[in-house]
Design a protein around this motif. Sequence first.
Motif, mmCIF file in Angstrom:
data_model
loop_
_atom_site.group_PDB
_atom_site.id
_atom_site.type_symbol
_atom_site.label_atom_id
_atom_site.label_comp_id
_atom_site.label_asym_id
_atom_site.label_seq_id
_atom_site.Cartn_x
_atom_site.Cartn_y
_atom_site.Cartn_z
ATOM 1 N N SER A 464 24.864 3.882 13.478
ATOM 2 C CA SER A 464 24.500 2.534 13.897
ATOM 3 C C SER A 464 25.416 1.510 13.215
ATOM 4 O O SER A 464 25.670 1.600 12.013
ATOM 5 C CB SER A 464 23.037 2.292 13.501
ATOM 6 O OG SER A 464 22.776 0.912 13.431
ATOM 7 N N TRP A 465 25.913 0.550 13.977
ATOM 8 C CA TRP A 465 26.793 -0.500 13.460
ATOM 9 C C TRP A 465 27.934 0.068 12.618
ATOM 10 O O TRP A 465 28.219 -0.390 11.516
ATOM 11 C CB TRP A 465 26.010 -1.551 12.681
ATOM 12 C CG TRP A 465 25.356 -2.490 13.638
ATOM 13 C CD1 TRP A 465 24.064 -2.449 14.071
ATOM 14 C CD2 TRP A 465 25.987 -3.556 14.340
ATOM 15 N NE1 TRP A 465 23.854 -3.422 15.007
ATOM 16 C CE2 TRP A 465 25.007 -4.122 15.186
ATOM 17 C CE3 TRP A 465 27.295 -4.083 14.368
ATOM 18 C CZ2 TRP A 465 25.285 -5.198 16.046
ATOM 19 C CZ3 TRP A 465 27.559 -5.164 15.206
ATOM 20 C CH2 TRP A 465 26.564 -5.705 16.025
ATOM 21 N N SER A 466 28.534 1.103 13.177
ATOM 22 C CA SER A 466 29.685 1.682 12.491
ATOM 23 C C SER A 466 30.702 2.137 13.528
ATOM 24 O O SER A 466 30.617 1.758 14.708
ATOM 25 C CB SER A 466 29.222 2.834 11.597
ATOM 26 O OG SER A 466 30.287 3.252 10.771
ATOM 27 N N ALA A 467 31.663 2.916 13.104
ATOM 28 C CA ALA A 467 32.708 3.404 13.999
ATOM 29 C C ALA A 467 33.229 4.729 13.470
ATOM 30 O O ALA A 467 32.993 5.080 12.308
ATOM 31 C CB ALA A 467 33.842 2.380 14.083
ATOM 32 N N VAL A 468 33.905 5.445 14.356
ATOM 33 C CA VAL A 468 34.633 6.662 13.959
ATOM 34 C C VAL A 468 36.073 6.437 14.388
ATOM 35 O O VAL A 468 36.317 6.009 15.518
ATOM 36 C CB VAL A 468 34.048 7.908 14.663
ATOM 37 C CG1 VAL A 468 34.964 9.110 14.462
ATOM 38 C CG2 VAL A 468 32.645 8.214 14.151
ATOM 39 N N ALA A 469 37.015 6.640 13.490
ATOM 40 C CA ALA A 469 38.422 6.384 13.833
ATOM 41 C C ALA A 469 39.308 7.495 13.278
ATOM 42 O O ALA A 469 39.231 7.812 12.092
ATOM 43 C CB ALA A 469 38.869 5.040 13.272
ATOM 44 N N ILE A 470 40.113 8.052 14.153
ATOM 45 C CA ILE A 470 41.078 9.068 13.713
ATOM 46 C C ILE A 470 42.469 8.670 14.213
ATOM 47 O O ILE A 470 42.598 7.969 15.215
ATOM 48 C CB ILE A 470 40.724 10.475 14.252
ATOM 49 C CG1 ILE A 470 40.670 10.480 15.785
ATOM 50 C CG2 ILE A 470 39.394 10.954 13.653
ATOM 51 C CD1 ILE A 470 40.576 11.869 16.392
ATOM 52 N N ASP A 471 43.478 9.079 13.512
ATOM 53 C CA ASP A 471 44.840 8.808 13.969
ATOM 54 C C ASP A 471 45.764 9.908 13.467
ATOM 55 O O ASP A 471 45.368 10.703 12.603
ATOM 56 C CB ASP A 471 45.302 7.420 13.498
ATOM 57 C CG ASP A 471 45.303 7.301 11.986
ATOM 58 O OD1 ASP A 471 46.136 7.963 11.346
ATOM 59 O OD2 ASP A 471 44.466 6.551 11.437
#
Length: 476
Positions: A464-471
């Motif tokens: 909730s109210w977050s994100a997942v980020a990969i690169d």
Amino acid sequence: MTKPLRRIAAALAATALAALSLTSCAPSYPAATPITTNSVGVQMNMWSFDSIAAECPTLATDGYDWALVSPPQEDIQGSEWWDHYQPVSYMIDSSLGNEKQFKAMIAACNQVGVEIMVDVVLNHMTGQMNGQGFAGTEFTKYEFPGLYATDDFHSCPTGVDQIQDWSNVEEIQQCELLGLADLNTGKQNVRDQLAKFLQGLRKMGVSGFRVDAAKHIAASELKQIIDQLPSDTTFIDEVIGEQPPQSDYYAFSHVFSFDWITQMHNIFGSNGLLGGSADQSYFDMLSPSDKTVTLVSNHDTERNGSGLTYQFAKQFNLASAFTLAVPYGKPMMYSSYAFSDTDAGPIQGPDGYQPKAECVANVGPDHGTYADGEWVCQHRWPAIVGMIAFHKAVGDAKFTNIWQEGDGYGFGRGKLGYVAFNTGDTAIAATIKTSMPAGTYTDRISGSDVVVAADGTMQVNVASWSAVAIDVKSKK
Ligand code: LM2
Ligand code: CA
């Protein structure tokens, strides 16, 4: 010396002199790196020079390329933050520190690769009728010793000093903003004085400037000031509202995107318009990416309700992450101190100077409440720092693989990165198609593993109210 020898010596000396005068004619400015869509800045609002110097190694490690310093020149005496927007001379001395500390800050920051941008007030001087500045300069509203006399200020064509008609460009530029003595930038000597101030800062090692109240200075006149600075100097103009249009300033400056501030407030402050707002056709309606500095808030919008603030921590956090995630603009993050009184500046010591800023313990959006004057240090919030790395890894790769599900919204950046946001109150478990190479990645936000399968899909749980980020740079 024999005659011919003497002649040769004289000729040599003349050549040396010519070479010398050639080099001394060319301005002796340190090189600066103009900002790009790949660089990341941060406004260190009201941080003292010593505090910024001490923070620069952390800024460098976290990936910041430049820091914006609040107006450094002598101002009126007082404890309000906005005193700094009322110059009384161009000496570097205010509650933020003196010239020695200012130079030490530049050296400390440049040494670790962080460039210094300075907020400069060129449109006006103080609005006070008379007084003595922080460093002791005696002034009256239209007389500043050694700088300006009464006829160096505009006389407003309406006959009323203050700007009244905010649709009239002539009034906006030649009348007084908030009763502040409006410099007549139509005059050469005034422009030269302002250019001299900027040249001095640039020679000290400053890389660029935020031009305060730039829309209140005619573009053609501001250009003549800017033309007196080396071409690698960055200018970011504050041009807010409809008139004059920002496009008047593109030829020689960047602009701040107040549309972006509003948009971030709308998307993250209320209820996820997220989807439609993050695609190329939306960006195409905004100011040109290459000319635009994107931001979630600044010192004004933090106080006037138009921008998100640390008080809406999870929204501010995600909006900052989003600003770093999209292929639009040149992002500037924001870092500040807690306040309940919108006039209150940071705490000052008995000598008028601010003591060193120390970040609160447990820096981050979950910190909870703050006491007035505490340094929030949003620039250290983990999701923001994580997304700086993402921002640099994806470069200018285009949107791909848009995902939308309830309050979840995600997009890829070509084959270089993928980010999924959740602005809802419950976690979202989803299988998302990406264009990322198969493998295990570290999530830039939580630090957990994310596995991309051979077909490009990843199974994620977006809190909730977050994100997942990969690169690509977070691939194990
Ligand atoms: C800006 N950009 O264009 C700054 O971002 C903004 O922070 C500045 O306003 C403004 N322009 C002028 O540089 C702040 C603050 C004002 C304050 C001024 C000057 O938001 O409230 O005005 O700085 O210090 C204050 C008083 C105001 C008074 C004025 C002149 O609040 O009531 O006007 O001084 O004495 C009568
Ligand atoms: Ca003006």
